[in-house]
Design an enzyme around this catalytic site. Structure first.
Site: not given
Length: 467
Positions: A286, A313, A410
């Site tokens: 991310s 992301h 995540d």
């Protein structure tokens, strides 16, 4: 505690006002100055020493990318880029992330109040993470200086270098406490993309390049080969897609669809094998991911015997620019994933923003990409957890999972599930090289990481594990 000082840079006075108001909705931040172009931004950074800068990408006189490079060379500090959604803006945003920008947000639509609110929430979340990351680095540097030794990774070096059996893992590997870290889990998730939940039929209808109906698909044709402009271009022949045989069909919700050929293999990679696939690598990241992915993919050889699927992301459209950019650096063929693509050795596939990426079995011992618009997971779509979860039933594959820099958690929960199910290897980027030590930290704390390594060591070690 005094509020953090912020410099807002944008060539639009109206946008400077909007961004300033969004920032000052949080009492921990104060806009101390604004600038209308990159040259003015450099001067004010040197004069005022702000804690953080928000930087427009496209500006006259000196754009945000040029200004960022000078700031990072002279006086490094967290810079959050504000990008438009035009092609040039997206390309320069990806380059800015490679050059040291902390993260980016897309510019809000000034005619949509809800969009402005959503962008404000995302901006303030990134600013908090940037300040926490800076304080964490300063704390590590201070501790290192007092002990007269380099900063240590969260896990001792022997553990980082040696694959471990489950019973050898420590009970709990905790990172140093950082002020405000506990608030991370309370941050609001990203705003969902506007696309409604779709069935397999609708999804196929909406994929780029699939102008035919799912029941009567249009076969893709080979793209023309452009003149070679680099050494990499000289050594391979690219085609976007080639027709596939009728026995390669994907069933989604009872609707037959067309498989899409993966990126073309290099000219010297004769097999470009898709059949009998035995190995697979899945990567999640991310904040700081584009820079990490560049360093990672540059060091994976063209003959790598496994496809690599990646979740970074990012909003829609930006992932295509990211894939194109990474393709210029990597010996692998890097592309934004398309629904139905057959996975091929020596290729890397980046999940498109706004869609979850899953790996599913296909006819003839092959594996394919499935894109879905299911609800966001952990506040993200695409989600690393969703991708890792799709690997759980693929027990005939040798699976390798990697988590690199990023805020939040995540991917950690499903990496733990993969680890418990006997996945071949798991990797996490160590704290010393992470832009934000969030996702890797969460995985480490679940005791499911076999190799904890600084960024520059991940690719070579992964190549050893896969080969």
């Amino acid at each position: 505690m005094k509020p953090y000082k912020v410099l807002v840079v944008d060539d639009s006075a109206f946008m400077r006002k909007i961004i300033s108001d969004l920032i000052e909705n949080d009492a921990n931040f104060q806009v101390t100055a604004t600038a209308s172009n990159g040259r003015e931004a450099i001067e004010k950074v040197n004069q005022l020493s702000p804690d953080l800068v928000t930087m427009d990408v496209e500006m006259p006189e000196m754009n945000g990318l040029e200004a960022l490079k000078i700031i990072m060379a002279q006086r490094p500090l967290p810079v959050i880029m504000l990008s438009g959604i035009n092609e040039q803006g997206m390309k320069e945003t990806i380059m800015a992330l490679e050059s040291g920008a902390f993260d980016f947000i897309r510019k809000p639509s000034i005619s949509n109040s809800q969009d402005i609110i959503a962008v404000g929430e995302s901006l303030r979340e990134q600013m908090k993470e940037a300040m926490m990351a800076r304080e964490q680095r300063e704390a590590r540097a201070s501790a290192s200086k007092s002990e007269d030794k380099p900063p240590a990774a969260v896990i001792p070096k022997p553990l980082a270098d040696t694959p471990l059996r489950k019973q050898e893992l420590p009970k709990k590997a905790k990172a140093a406490e950082v002020p405000g870290t506990s608030a991370r889990d309370k941050l609001k998730p990203e705003a969902k993309t506007a696309s409604p939940k779709e069935t397999g039929k609708n999804l196929l209808d909406k994929q780029p390049g699939n102008s035919g109906s799912p029941r009567n698909p249009v076969k893709p044709t080979a793209a023309p080969v452009t003149p070679a402009s680099s050494e990499k271009a000289k050594n391979r022949s690219k085609a976007n897609a080639t027709p596939v045989t009728p026995d390669v069909r994907l069933q989604l919700d009872g609707v037959p669809g067309t498989f899409v050929e993966p990126p073309a293999a290099s000219a010297d990679r004769k097999s470009g094998s898709t059949k009998g696939l035995r190995k697979l690598v899945a990567v999640g990241c991310s904040t700081g991911g584009p820079r990490a992915l560049k360093a990672f993919l540059e060091n994976i050889p063209a003959e790598f015997p496994a496809p690599i699927v990646i979740v970074q992301h990012m909003p829609p459209n930006f992932t295509k620019s990211l894939a194109q950019r990474l393709n210029t650096f990597s010996p692998l063929e890097v592309a934004e994933a398309e629904h139905g693509m057959i996975l091929r050795q020596g290729a890397a596939y980046i999940a498109p923003g706004g869609y979850h990426l899953k790996v599913i079995p296909a006819a003839g011992g092959q594996y394919a990409i499935e894109l879905t618009s299911e609800d966001a997971r952990n506040g993200h779509r695409p989600s690393v957890d969703m991708m890792f979860e799709s690997l759980l039933p693929l027990t005939t594959l040798e699976r390798h999972a990697v988590i690199m820099t990023g805020m939040g958690s995540d991917g950690a929960r499903m990496m733990k599930s993969l680890y418990d199910s006997g996945v071949t290897s798991t990797f996490a980027e160590s704290e010393e090289t992470c832009v934000v030590y969030g996702m890797p930290r969460s995985a480490v704390e679940l005791n499911c990481v076999k190799h904890i390594l600084p960024l520059h060591e991940i690719a070579p070690r992964l190549v050893q594990a896969v080969k």
